[in-house]
Design an enzyme around this catalytic site. Structure first.
Site, short mmCIF file in Angstrom:
data_model
loop_
_atom_site.label_atom_id
_atom_site.label_comp_id
_atom_site.label_asym_id
_atom_site.label_seq_id
_atom_site.Cartn_x
_atom_site.Cartn_y
_atom_site.Cartn_z
NE ARG A 23 -5.89 0.94 10.22
CZ ARG A 23 -4.91 1.48 9.52
NH1 ARG A 23 -3.99 0.70 8.97
NH2 ARG A 23 -4.81 2.78 9.36
CE1 TYR B 205 -1.92 -3.28 9.05
CE2 TYR B 205 -3.68 -4.66 9.95
CZ TYR B 205 -3.26 -3.65 9.11
OH TYR B 205 -4.17 -2.98 8.32
CD GLU C 33 -1.51 -2.12 2.26
OE1 GLU C 33 -0.32 -2.48 2.23
OE2 GLU C 33 -2.35 -2.60 3.04
CG HIS D 175 -3.82 -9.03 12.16
ND1 HIS D 175 -4.51 -7.85 12.02
CD2 HIS D 175 -3.77 -9.58 10.92
CE1 HIS D 175 -4.85 -7.70 10.76
NE2 HIS D 175 -4.41 -8.72 10.08
CD GLU E 179 -10.87 -0.27 3.93
OE1 GLU E 179 -11.24 0.35 2.93
OE2 GLU E 179 -11.65 -0.69 4.81
CG ASP F 68 -6.95 -4.77 7.42
OD1 ASP F 68 -6.88 -4.71 6.17
OD2 ASP F 68 -6.56 -3.84 8.15
CG ASP G 189 -1.95 -3.50 5.84
OD1 ASP G 189 -0.76 -3.84 5.77
OD2 ASP G 189 -2.31 -2.31 6.01
#
Length: 926
Positions: free
Chosen positions: A331, A329, A11, A376, A101, A99, A97
């Site tokens: 989040r 990570y 990203e 995670h 998103e 997740d 990532d």
């Protein structure tokens, strides 16, 4: 022999640089710089789609809620670059990532790039060489269920925002917004302020004394004890009183004693003369376990409490630490640690504090919080072996180092032994002889002794110890006493107290409350709090979040007309539904249909039906709040103001603006009356203008103090006569005789001028006022005869020559600047809003990419970083005085990745073919 090329897409540029350092020469690492496409504004849809089912939301609300995606205009160049890089690749690794998103970003990349080479989904929770190597060996396929959940959330937020926000524009104020989570968060802040407004303070007194006891040869010492019962009835404390200032029903039922000043003072005096004896002494073991490692929510809370960092600043700083390989990570809803992390934490604790500080068995924490969505582990230092804060001190600066240190301490302490000790409680009895008889009093004292600090040893600062164990910071040791022992009464005092209203939310407590209610996702809390602040719903007083009167209007409208949207349980249930969509147990189309179109089986109308029936909302009522004594607060387009009912029919009520620094719970009836009286003041007369004879006065206004002239009232009878008719559009009927009527005179406006910042309303003179009212001042003319004036404006003092404006450095220059000085200013190159060149605010060093010196400058649109070629505006939480060089280089890298902004080209007259709607399909498995 040709070498196989592999393209890895992440990203952010910072993440790409770090990962690129771990991969070999066969890998090319590129950054998408976040999402490459999204739902467009409805106005940006192709012409043939604007009147169809996509026209209102860019989502097919008549069909299966298919979204229409477009590549963002500032990402088209990036997409071209990625396609070019893909042409030379033999494999594609999507390393966004892990997740919802990140999974959605990977899906969009796949759908737009349409690769013809094998595609692998590469995931990792930390950016270290070991983690990247493991991720390359354990790739997986794209999880379309996570994509569905993210897309459903995005569509849901679009439906709520685009249906409800226009309603707020019509009934309250243009430009504000509603949202599925932001509106609920705003309601929570408003409800807390309502509790404070309803609160009535109560007075109560308590009695405490200092006593000395214990064996002289062993452990004789003084200690404090507090009165807890009187004649076997419990003495009231602050928690026994309600918001109305009276004892709560439960306290009344328990027959609690409410001490007042006279009774408390008499008791203190009597107990000071009485003999006190020990009636019991209990000692219990004390044990405290360490807190679990950080999740997103607990990290935001702790950083707010200890480091005074906002949720947005915390997440941005953590993002930088993650992308540069310092932490895992950030989040995550999980508090679990991997086996490698547990081993690293135990090993480091033993090395730093000794083997006795590590328990025999590793500590295991709950894997996830309620409704957790991510898989995670907890937020911890990166790697299979942790770096201590001292080892990274020269690599991190400012907020990054503080946050890393906090994460490191919490992680290591989570695998350390319990803090152990003992807590002793002693109860004293004494007879207080008063004028109306004897009273039996009982007092208690408690003390805690920590005999083994355990995990507390990992917290070097006192404030850390206080956070995790208050007794450790306020350790109290009691003497060894036994039942029947007499103690010496040193002093007994009575002290009065006032109950306090419930505290306002801080970012930390609001995040905690949202998580406890299951509202929203911890990864979105920073954005939610930023949104309600940016929309003007919340102001800040230090750490406290104070709702504005605008927030009161918005919450009232939603509570009275769309209660489900701000219902805490309903909002939390939606999070559970989205989790079921992510797990594949809930159908996204059916769920969105029930939410938007309605659920016939449950006889529950959908959002569309609810909003369509709200055209008759009384906007005046929504924006009105009764203050009391006939005073009403109204939320107007230009801010809140007070209004009273007219004294008689046909008259006007009084009005007064409410200062921005007055919180809702501070606006009492008395303050409202004071504001109305102050506004009704005709101002301070300074004297008459010698030129016109008009009186000049100085007044306070909504936008600050100002001076103005009082014009004499004109006689309407002197207005010029005009003719009009009774025919259509005001014309005279054919053949009709014109009749003269009076034309209403246009009332002249008085001259008005704001005071300079250096002037005070109380001391401004007539001479000052006349100088202000004389502006703009003619400075002179340039060689071509063009007039130059000096004047004060919205952005400060400036010169004006035709349409060319240049800023002045101070307000006093308006009266002092000469024509020669003005011409010298105009001879300099124009910069920004007419300002002359300013020196840099800070120097950050050489950019690692361009090799050019980077500095922080103040520009027309605020502070920015620049290397002389690329400029990047600072974000809201990037303070010019504290921004780190790394953050400055990161902003420049992101700006370079976006490419230069292009001016929109003129559209050709020929009709363009509409872009085909992007169908949402699961990517083909390669």
């Amino acid at each position: 022999m040709t070498t196989s090329r592999k393209l890895v897409i992440v990203e952010s540029p910072a993440k790409a640089r770090t990962i690129g350092g771990y991969l070999g020469p066969d890998f090319d690492v590129e950054a998408s710089v976040g999402h490459i496409r999204d739902l467009p504004q409805p106005s940006e849809l192709p012409a043939d789609m604007k009147k169809g089912p996509y026209g209102k939301f860019a989502v097919d609300v008549e069909g299966d809620f298919d979204p229409y995606y477009v590549v963002d205009s500032d990402k088209k160049k990036k997409v071209t670059e990625l396609k070019r890089a893909l042409k030379d690749a033999d494999e594609l690794y999507l390393a966004t990532d892990e997740d919802r998103e990140g999974e959605a970003i990977a899906w969009h990349l796949l759908d737009v790039l349409k690769p013809k080479v094998p595609v692998k989904r590469m995931v990792f929770h930390e950016i270290t060489r070991e983690a990247i190597t493991r991720a390359l060996e354990n790739t997986r396929e794209l999880d379309t269920r996570l994509v569905d959940a993210q897309e459903t959330r995005r569509i849901l937020d679009r439906l709520v925002g685009y249906e409800v926000s226009p309603l707020l524009w019509r009934k309250i104020k243009p430009g504000i917004s509603a949202g599925r989570v932001q509106s609920v968060a705003t309601r929570m802040v408003v409800e807390r302020e309502r509790e404070r407004m309803a609160f009535r303070s109560a007075s109560y007194w308590d009695v405490s004394g200092t006593f000395t006891g214990g064996d002289e040869a062993v452990d004789r010492r003084a200690f404090e004890a507090r009165l807890v019962t009187l004649d076997s009835r419990r003495v009231a404390t602050g928690r026994d009183f309600g918001d109305d200032g009276h004892l709560k029903p439960a306290a009344q039922k328990a027959d609690v004693v409410h001490l007042h000043q006279a009774e408390a003072t008499a008791l203190a005096s009597a107990l000071e003369r009485a003999e006190a004896r020990v009636v019991s002494m209990e000692t219990k073991p004390y044990t405290r376990r360490p807190a679990a490692p950080f999740t997103t929510s607990t990290l935001q809370q702790e950083a707010s409490r200890k480091l005074r960092m906002s949720a947005r600043e915390t997440m941005r700083t953590a993002q930088g630490l993650y992308e540069n390989g310092f932490i895992t990570y950030m989040r995550t809803d999980s508090s679990a640690l991997s086996g490698q992390a547990i081993a690293a934490a135990r090993r480091q604790a033993a090395e730093l504090y000794g083997p006795e500080y590590v328990p025999d068995k590793p500590r295991a924490y709950g894997a996830k919080a309620k409704g957790a969505q991510e898989a995670h582990e907890a937020i911890r230092p990166a790697g299979d072996s942790f770096r201590t804060p001292a080892q990274v001190a020269n690599q991190l600066t400012g907020a990054q180092f503080k946050l890393y240190e906090l994460i490191w301490k919490r992680t290591v302490a989570s695998q350390m032994a319990d803090a152990r000790g003992s807590t002793a409680t002693v109860r004293l009895a004494a007879t207080a002889v008063l004028e109306d008889g004897a009273r039996q009093a009982e007092l208690t004292a408690s003390g805690t002794v920590i005999t083994f600090r355990g995990f507390l040893a990992a917290y070097e600062e006192g404030r850390d110890a206080e956070r995790y164990d208050a007794a450790a910071d306020k350790e109290t040791r009691l003497p060894v006493l036994k039942e029947g022992d007499a103690v010496v009464t040193d002093a007994v005092t009575a002290e009065g107290h006032e109950t306090t209203p419930p505290p306002r939310y801080t970012e930390a407590s609001l995040v905690k409350a949202l998580e406890e209610r299951g509202i929203g996702r911890p990864s979105t809390y920073a954005a939610t709090i930023s949104t309600i602040t940016d929309r003007g719903y919340v102001d800040r007083r230090g750490q406290a979040l104070v709702p504005t009167w605008l927030a009161f209007s918005v919450v009232r409208l939603l509570e009275e007309n769309l209660p489900r949207l701000v219902d805490y349980d309903f909002t939390a249930e939606m999070e559970g539904d989205l989790d079921r969509i992510a797990s594949g147990t809930e159908d996204r189309v059916g769920w969105l249909s029930r939410f938007y179109r309605g659920d016939d089986a449950a006889a529950r109308p959908g959002l569309r039906t609810l909003v369509e029936g709200l055209g008759d909302i009384d906007a005046r009522a929504v924006n009105s709040i009764d203050i009391g004594d006939g005073i009403t607060l109204r939320v107007g387009r230009y801010g809140p103001y007070l209004e009273t009912a007219p004294a008689e029919e046909g008259a006007e009520g009084r009005r007064a603006s409410v200062p921005d620094d007055v919180a809702p719970d501070e606006l009492t009836v008395d303050m409202a009356k004071e504001l109305l009286e102050r506004q009704a003041d005709d101002g301070r007369e300074l004297g008459a203008d010698p030129a016109t004879g008009h009186m000049i006065i100085a007044k306070n206004g909504r936008f600050g103090p100002y001076v103005t002239e009082v014009l004499p009232e004109e006689d309407d009878g002197d207005a010029a006569a005009a003719t009009t008719g009774d025919g259509p559009n005001g014309t005279a009927p054919a053949g009709a005789k014109k009749k003269p009527v009076r034309k209403k005179a246009v009332k002249a406006k008085p001259r008005t001028a704001s005071l300079f910042k250096s002037m005070q309303l109380e001391t401004v003179t007539l001479e000052d006022a006349l100088r202000l009212l004389s502006l703009p001042r003619v400075v002179g003319t340039d060689p071509e005869g063009v007039e130059i004036t000096a004047q004060n404006g919205r952005y400060g003092p400036y010169l004006k020559k035709g349409t060319d404006s240049r800023s002045l450095t101070s307000e006093d220059q308006i009266f002092d600047v000469t024509v020669e000085e003005a011409l010298a200013i105009y001879a300099q190159p124009k910069r920004g809003r007419g300002a002359t060149a300013k020196p840099p605010l800070r120097e950050l060093g050489e950019d690692p990419v361009s090799g050019k010196p980077v500095s922080v400058k103040d520009g027309r649109f605020g502070p920015y970083v620049t290397d002389g070629t690329t400029n990047a505006t600072l974000r809201k939480d990037d303070a010019p005085e504290s921004i780190t060089p790394e953050r400055g280089f990161e902003l420049l890298a992101e700006k370079r990745a976006k490419g230069p902004a292009k001016k929109p080209a003129r559209k050709p007259a020929a009709k363009k073919t509409a872009t085909k709607t992007a169908a949402k399909k699961a990517p083909a498995k390669k």
